[in-house]
Motif scaffolding. Structure first.
Motif, PDB file in Angstrom:
ATOM      1  N   GLY A 169       5.743  -3.094   3.210  1.00 65.90           N
ATOM      2  CA  GLY A 169       4.428  -3.734   3.247  1.00 65.90           C
ATOM      3  C   GLY A 169       3.329  -2.945   3.918  1.00 65.90           C
ATOM      4  O   GLY A 169       2.232  -3.471   4.142  1.00 65.90           O
ATOM      5  N   LEU A 170       3.588  -1.668   4.253  1.00 64.03           N
ATOM      6  CA  LEU A 170       2.525  -0.894   4.920  1.00 64.03           C
ATOM      7  C   LEU A 170       1.296  -0.740   4.027  1.00 64.03           C
ATOM      8  O   LEU A 170       0.175  -0.602   4.520  1.00 64.03           O
ATOM      9  N   ASP A 171       1.509  -0.771   2.711  1.00 67.35           N
ATOM     10  CA  ASP A 171       0.363  -0.645   1.799  1.00 67.35           C
ATOM     11  C   ASP A 171      -0.575  -1.843   1.927  1.00 67.35           C
ATOM     12  O   ASP A 171      -1.756  -1.753   1.599  1.00 67.35           O
ATOM     13  N   ARG A 172      -0.080  -2.935   2.446  1.00 66.01           N
ATOM     14  CA  ARG A 172      -0.948  -4.112   2.602  1.00 66.01           C
ATOM     15  C   ARG A 172      -1.914  -3.960   3.770  1.00 66.01           C
ATOM     16  O   ARG A 172      -2.791  -4.810   3.966  1.00 66.01           O
ATOM     17  N   LEU A 173      -1.752  -2.883   4.560  1.00 67.69           N
ATOM     18  CA  LEU A 173      -2.697  -2.624   5.651  1.00 67.69           C
ATOM     19  C   LEU A 173      -3.922  -1.859   5.161  1.00 67.69           C
ATOM     20  O   LEU A 173      -4.742  -1.423   5.960  1.00 67.69           O
ATOM     21  N   GLY A 174      -4.032  -1.676   3.846  1.00 64.73           N
ATOM     22  CA  GLY A 174      -5.207  -0.992   3.310  1.00 64.73           C
ATOM     23  C   GLY A 174      -5.031   0.506   3.210  1.00 64.73           C
ATOM     24  O   GLY A 174      -6.013   1.251   3.146  1.00 64.73           O
ATOM     25  N   LEU A 175      -3.810   0.956   3.190  1.00 62.88           N
ATOM     26  CA  LEU A 175      -3.527   2.386   3.129  1.00 62.88           C
ATOM     27  C   LEU A 175      -2.960   2.751   1.768  1.00 62.88           C
ATOM     28  O   LEU A 175      -2.274   1.948   1.128  1.00 62.88           O
ATOM     29  N   GLU A 176      -3.229   3.997   1.377  1.00 56.97           N
ATOM     30  CA  GLU A 176      -2.537   4.569   0.235  1.00 56.97           C
ATOM     31  C   GLU A 176      -1.200   5.127   0.737  1.00 56.97           C
ATOM     32  O   GLU A 176      -1.160   5.825   1.755  1.00 56.97           O
ATOM     33  N   VAL A 177      -0.124   4.792   0.068  1.00 60.42           N
ATOM     34  CA  VAL A 177       1.218   5.179   0.519  1.00 60.42           C
ATOM     35  C   VAL A 177       1.891   6.004  -0.566  1.00 60.42           C
ATOM     36  O   VAL A 177       1.958   5.572  -1.719  1.00 60.42           O
ATOM     37  N   GLU A 178       2.364   7.188  -0.195  1.00 63.33           N
ATOM     38  CA  GLU A 178       3.146   8.025  -1.108  1.00 63.33           C
ATOM     39  C   GLU A 178       4.490   8.324  -0.463  1.00 63.33           C
ATOM     40  O   GLU A 178       4.551   8.790   0.673  1.00 63.33           O
ATOM     41  N   VAL A 179       5.554   8.086  -1.205  1.00 69.26           N
ATOM     42  CA  VAL A 179       6.903   8.272  -0.670  1.00 69.26           C
ATOM     43  C   VAL A 179       7.598   9.379  -1.453  1.00 69.26           C
ATOM     44  O   VAL A 179       7.479   9.446  -2.677  1.00 69.26           O
ATOM     45  N   ASP A 180       8.287  10.274  -0.748  1.00 63.94           N
ATOM     46  CA  ASP A 180       9.181  11.205  -1.422  1.00 63.94           C
ATOM     47  C   ASP A 180      10.499  11.246  -0.657  1.00 63.94           C
ATOM     48  O   ASP A 180      10.725  10.410   0.222  1.00 63.94           O
TER      49      ASP A 180
END
Lengths: 198, 198
Positions: B25-36
């Motif tokens: 849910g970190l994307d719900r803090l208004g951040l763009e999230v990229e995972v590799d």
């Protein structure tokens, strides 16, 4: 004199013996070793720093557990807390040509995983044209026998463990030609359950 | 726009759920999230970057396992692989004064361990007087409510988790006044079996 501060993160309940076994005897490679509760600092000559990291990473990876090494290499750092440990030193091309690019290392330094993933970044400090140096070295990894892909804030390498360590070593070595003070950070991962993304 | 690339290393056989729960849910803090397969990259505004890292670290630490977060913060990086994501930006004192130093965060961002250990380093890029900036910010940590000790290549902080994150945030924020491109690396450890060394 250059150095590296690193940590090993074995993702297992038995992380303590994996770490202790991995770093056992690194001081016998001719390095000064300082340990604290966050990381281990090695200081010495360039070939032995890479030898020691390869030995430690290989040992931890051969346990089969998912293990990550995070390392910050530093050359020419001024302002060290315990005195003139790493006096700024501008390495000239002529000096680098004379510097031994040895890898006459202990056998364990070559016993690395066939597949690792790595993200690294170079920070040549105190010079205005630092991005040119970084671009050049990123380009160099694309000529190396590894997969290389740009990421935000880092370059992602994947492939044979030895080839990845060699690519890191080459980038760090080359950058020392351009800046008296160079830092390189690297995260190297083996046995990850995640699918490779580079 | 600034960002942070980070990884969480829970030293347990059950590392996968600890990591997934931590970043959920970190994307719900208004951040763009990229995972590799090596790390997670967050991009957004400064308060939310720290909010997200605090949330993720706190969640992982509350499992009781020895957990380490390694993060590279970056502001003003030129040359990003996917375009003008982080255009160089020199933050003036006046702009910083207007910038919100908010910590009006979700409750989890304040639920941090009472004791953490941290090693961090600042890399203000492209400027000649970078060491003066670094010395100033190391000095700043000695005024903060944390224990601060110089190490080779890093500064070692120890103390309350919230105070350590605040010290990191302050150092990064202040350094952005001096250099258009700033990187800060931080390693933050909780629940270590090793005795504190700072």
């Amino acid at each position: 004199m250059i150095g590296v501060r690193f940590s090993l993160y074995p993702m297992t309940d038995a992380f303590v013996p994996v770490i202790l076994d991995a770093v056992q005897g690194l001081d016998r490679l001719g390095l000064e070793v300082e340990v604290d509760d966050v990381s281990t600092c090695l200081m010495g000559e360039e070939p032995q720093l890479f030898e020691a990291l390869r030995v430690a990473f290989g040992r931890a990876a051969r346990t089969g557990t998912h293990v990550v090494m995070v390392a910050s290499f530093s050359a020419g750092c001024p302002g060290e807390p315990e005195g003139d440990v790493c006096a700024p030193r501008h390495v000239t091309l002529a000096e680098l040509a004379q510097e031994q690019w040895t890898d006459n290392w202990v056998a364990e330094a070559y016993d690395l995983p066939e597949q690792v993933a790595c993200q690294f970044a170079l920070y040549p400090l105190g010079i205005e044209h630092y991005m040119d140096v970084i671009y050049r070295e990123i380009g160099g990894t694309k000529e190396a026998p590894v997969r290389s892909r740009g990421r935000h804030f880092a370059t992602h390498l994947a492939g044979d463990g030895g080839a990845v360590f060699d690519a890191l070593r080459t980038a760090f070595r080359n950058t020392r030609r351009d800046a008296a003070h160079v830092v390189m950070t690297a995260t190297i991962s083996a046995n990850s359950p995640s699918a490779p993304t580079a």
